[in-house]
Design a protein around this motif. Sequence first.
Motif, PDB file in Angstrom:
ATOM      1  N   ILE A   1      -2.553   8.689  -5.657  1.00  0.00           N
ATOM      2  CA  ILE A   1      -3.170   7.857  -4.378  1.00  0.00           C
ATOM      3  C   ILE A   1      -2.554   8.800  -3.201  1.00  0.00           C
ATOM      4  O   ILE A   1      -1.596   9.214  -3.175  1.00  0.00           O
ATOM      5  CB  ILE A   1      -2.735   6.376  -4.425  1.00  0.00           C
ATOM      6  CG1 ILE A   1      -2.591   5.761  -5.818  1.00  0.00           C
ATOM      7  CG2 ILE A   1      -3.139   5.480  -3.218  1.00  0.00           C
ATOM      8  CD1 ILE A   1      -4.142   5.333  -6.053  1.00  0.00           C
ATOM      9  N   ARG A   2      -3.666   8.840  -2.281  1.00  0.00           N
ATOM     10  CA  ARG A   2      -3.244   9.591  -1.032  1.00  0.00           C
ATOM     11  C   ARG A   2      -3.593   8.502   0.174  1.00  0.00           C
ATOM     12  O   ARG A   2      -4.821   7.929   0.004  1.00  0.00           O
ATOM     13  CB  ARG A   2      -4.165  10.773  -0.902  1.00  0.00           C
ATOM     14  CG  ARG A   2      -3.591  11.864  -1.829  1.00  0.00           C
ATOM     15  CD  ARG A   2      -4.656  12.768  -2.259  1.00  0.00           C
ATOM     16  NE  ARG A   2      -5.527  13.370  -1.088  1.00  0.00           N
ATOM     17  CZ  ARG A   2      -5.646  14.588  -0.440  1.00  0.00           C
ATOM     18  NH1 ARG A   2      -4.853  15.499  -1.370  1.00  0.00           N
ATOM     19  NH2 ARG A   2      -6.237  14.558   0.478  1.00  0.00           N
ATOM     20  N   VAL A   3      -2.876   8.495   1.058  1.00  0.00           N
ATOM     21  CA  VAL A   3      -3.019   7.682   2.159  1.00  0.00           C
ATOM     22  C   VAL A   3      -3.291   8.217   3.485  1.00  0.00           C
ATOM     23  O   VAL A   3      -3.359   7.281   4.290  1.00  0.00           O
ATOM     24  CB  VAL A   3      -1.691   6.462   2.320  1.00  0.00           C
ATOM     25  CG1 VAL A   3      -1.603   5.878   1.025  1.00  0.00           C
ATOM     26  CG2 VAL A   3      -0.578   7.435   2.541  1.00  0.00           C
TER      27      VAL A   3
ATOM     28  N   ALA B   1       1.495   4.141  -3.045  1.00  0.00           N
ATOM     29  CA  ALA B   1       1.155   5.405  -2.655  1.00  0.00           C
ATOM     30  C   ALA B   1       2.363   6.416  -3.129  1.00  0.00           C
ATOM     31  O   ALA B   1       2.266   7.557  -3.704  1.00  0.00           O
ATOM     32  CB  ALA B   1       0.759   5.850  -1.109  1.00  0.00           C
TER      33      ALA B   1
ATOM     34  N   ASP C   1       0.690  -1.196   0.163  1.00  0.00           N
ATOM     35  CA  ASP C   1       0.044  -0.030   0.078  1.00  0.00           C
ATOM     36  C   ASP C   1       0.802   1.108   0.194  1.00  0.00           C
ATOM     37  O   ASP C   1       0.764   2.290  -0.668  1.00  0.00           O
ATOM     38  CB  ASP C   1      -0.968   0.113   1.131  1.00  0.00           C
ATOM     39  CG  ASP C   1      -2.020  -1.010   1.039  1.00  0.00           C
ATOM     40  OD1 ASP C   1      -2.213  -1.562  -0.150  1.00  0.00           O
ATOM     41  OD2 ASP C   1      -2.771  -0.944   2.133  1.00  0.00           O
TER      42      ASP C   1
END
Lengths: 513, 637
Positions: free
Chosen positions: A509-511, A503, A499
Amino acid sequence: MLIFVIRRVLMGLALLLVSSFLMYMLVDFTIDPLEDLRTSTDPSAALQMEQRTEQLNLNAPPWERYFDWLGAFVTGDPGVSWNTGRSVSDLLGSAIISTLQLVSFATVAAIVLGVAVGIVSALRQYSSFDYLITFFAFLMFSLPSFWVAVLLKQWGAIGFNDFLVDPVIAPMLIAGISLAAGVFWQLAVGGTLRRRLIHGALAALAVALVLGYMQITDWWLQPRLDWVLLTVTSLGIALTVTTLSTGLRNRRSLYTALSCVALGLVLYFPVRYYLFSNSMLTPYMNYGIVLLLGLAAILVGALVGVAWRGPDWKQSARTGAISAFLIAGVIFLDKVMSYWPAYMAAPAINNRPIQTIGDRAPNLGGNFWVQLLDQYTHLILPTLALMLISFAGYTRFSRGSMLEVMNQDYIRTARAKGINERTVVMRHGFRNSLIPLASIIPVDIIGLIGGALITERIFSRPGMGQLFIANLNMNDIDPVMAYLVIVAFLAILANIVADLLYAALDPRIRVNA
Amino acid sequence: MKIRRLTAIVAGAAAAALAITACTPPDEGGDGGTGGGDDGGIATGTAVTVGWNQPFYEYNTSSATGNATANANILYLMQESFNYYDEELNLVPNEDFGSYEIVNEDPLTVEYTFADDNAWSDGTAVDAVDLLLQWGATSGNLNTLADEDIEYDEEGNVVNEDEVDANVYFNGTSATVGYITEVEVSDDNKTLTATYDRNYADWEVNLMGAAVPAHVVGMHALEIDDAAEAKQAVKDAIESNDTEALAKISKFWNEGFAFGDTLPEDKSLYLSNGAYLLTELVAGQYVTLEANPDFTGEHAASVERITVRYNEDPMQHVLALENGEIDVMAPQATADLVTALEDLGDDYTVETGIDGTYEHVDLQVTNGGPFDPATYGGDAETALMVRQAFLKLIPRQEIVDKLIIPLNPEAEVRQSYNVVPGSPMYDGVVAANGQTEAFPLENDVAGAEALMAEAGVETPIDVRVLYGASNARRQAEFAIMSETINPTGLFNLVDAGSDDWGSMLSANTDQYDAALFGWQSTSTAVTAGNANFGTGEINNFYGYSNPEVDALQDELSVTTDPAEQERLLGEIEAHLVNDAFGVTIFQFPSVTAYRNTVSGISPITISPTVFYGFWEWSTSGDTAGDPTSEEAEDSEG
């Protein structure tokens, strides 16, 4: 970001706890530590049964034993195998190394080959090559690993060793192999008929020449890279690396690679015969030194690139580093191969070099080079078995993601800008197609560590899978639990890493959710 | 720089490299083949390699952890004992090691005398102190802490470590060595006199040798440097029952001889007093033993080196055998395996034989089932007739013909409850027990029908048969039994097979009426059967009780004369037949396969199976080296 990580870690730990409880119950339910005593006619069996029940606390309910186990485990004591009296951490130590050795090589090879083939296959979508690769990928996918392993033993070990007794390939067979290689190559190259014919013919000729050369020089029994082969291989490496890294148009980059070839040829003799000699490095060789030598090669290559200067010296340095590393690797390989005749003749090998069980030949002796050779004759078949199967997976994944990327608007834009095809494919296409792979590879590696179980058992390698099966058969819960918890832990960790990696690679993609 | 100039440089470099290569001969490297100087330090010795299914891991085969066949096999090559089994399973005294005799019948007193030139491989004598320690450790008589006083957590880690350390606790206790309550060692350490607290029939296989050298235990546990002093210290500790010293001794005896990944640096931890020395160990993979040059006994090493390699899967052994990685294998026989071995061709020998485990059917007599008198209102006669009828119907010969003969063409139905076929007493006991007549090999349907009619019970009777559900051979046995028994209309077999059969045998006696499984014999001890047939004994799951059998067992256990033992066994077994206790079916088949370059392999039925007779093994010259490697000689430059 930090909150995300913390949350994932906490969830992972909770998951680990619950799964450890479930696993403990399942294993406890499955095994019977008194099994061997139940059918024993030994007059002391009753006494031993009592002792063992007491020792393993078998009269207590399983959850009580679970909490005892958990208490010890979290305080850093994974327990003792009651069968052998060895501590589990001791057992794990050697098993993990063995498994990593097997899995790392197989994974790297499978990723490199699988991604390369998958991308070529995507670029030639719906061509015969694509269908061929798809066919093989599904074939490999569907092969059970125990069966592949046994086939490999039968042909790769017994068959190949039989071949080595009198290693002559019939001329017709050489012709057939060359033809097949030519056909395959022209499919992969694609393009106009003329282009394909030329490439196919060249590939067939090259294969025929190589096989013929090996035949004439008795290469199977005395493998080596004399200066002819070294020059050819090094030039091949230089051209390929440059093509993929920067393209041949980048002259400074090409010159860097060629300089590395020249350097390799000059250094070949001194390195091979003086640096690696018995009076110099051989008695002190170990993997640490090999690593240092590899780093030195990379450094030298990079320096050569820097020395060619120019505005894009970084690209040259990269090309140089990769080329120099590979060329140094070839020289290293030549030294290892030089021991092949002696290795073959060793009583412990008895002219059957490809081995089917264990990770080393007993009673072999020998220096670093011989042992390295021995390790790889034991590694090659299990590695192939693991590779063939995961290779198929990577081919499919990378083909899919490459196709998706190549249909994106920015690829069209890049082409419209007039960027050459190599740059479009390598820089804009290939790199982006790796993003989805980043989320698969960590999970896959863990799958291999846990799932090399069948391969390890069949090839009798003392790794994690073997540890698990053997102890399950011996009704020994501690090593089994240690294995299960480690694999579960790594699986959870791999998911978190995947993951985060995703990112990091893909800014969309923002986590911080 | 132009590409042309660079090409010129590369070409120049290549030419220069060629020039250097051409004028300077390589100083070394394997390039020259085997004759070319550097052989890379490769060892030149040859070995006979045996494939086995469990790795060797501990030197002390008497401790709780080390007590395993995998260890015993290797120690068989390294240690002598007072006697050994020969091919006919006769117990043969080993005069090279020492002698033993009964010096007093009542109480049973045995005197062991060690031969003079016996020595461990470090030069220290093998003598009565070693045997004294063996007795002290395995009798349990010195333990000041009972098993139940030791508290373990789940991993088997001792919780009350300090208490255990302060007490004497040897963990490898043998109930029968415990019968020896008094021992005395002579001043010269050459003889040991053991006095039993009862007569014991199997005294000859009770205390046979020393598992570990006493002086090594003394040196490590008591931190004494001198071997003789250490030996004396161990002797003193045991004789004076010095708890403090014995506590340390017991701790080291329990734990000190387990191996890690490789052999320990301290060579004293794996001393040999026999034909072979342990020279290499890779945990989980192999051990190598080399001939002991100082060994003077009769059973000296005949092949210079023996390697034992491990893989759990017998089919992989077959491939390894074919690929030259192992020379000898002796796995449990299955149909696939025997086929695969026979396909290997003329360069290999495949021999089938029997294993130490035997298959049998026993009947539950106290579970309220069809064989329990209680079912018939306490009518023992009726229950007996039902049992006899049932046993008469079990197709023993058919099972052997269909399942075992393909694996071992010479297989026969086993007819004795106690004695291994091929051992000295077998024929005598079989003649006396009458199993052949009572339960004929051709199914006696008429006899069974007559019995059932006489019993006057309603047929068919359901009989639940317990067996290992995942065991293919037992599944087949159950199928054959159902096919022959059910059509008679007398009994109806119910499949009660389970994977938990081992614990169900004793814990769930109400869930089966007949049990089909195997007992494994580890020696020819005549008293072993008592556990199976004696009233309330551990392996008697069925409630079987016959005071006469118990009395005979008591008599047997104190009888030391073999002829008398044979007579008593015959009588016991006759009772078992008359009471319709159960039937024995077959001895497990075994298979031994080896490369024809190895000869002299002659496995025996019980441990050490294939390793028996290693002193007669030999190899023909062409196991190692091959002309092709010499032909390949050639050097560059």
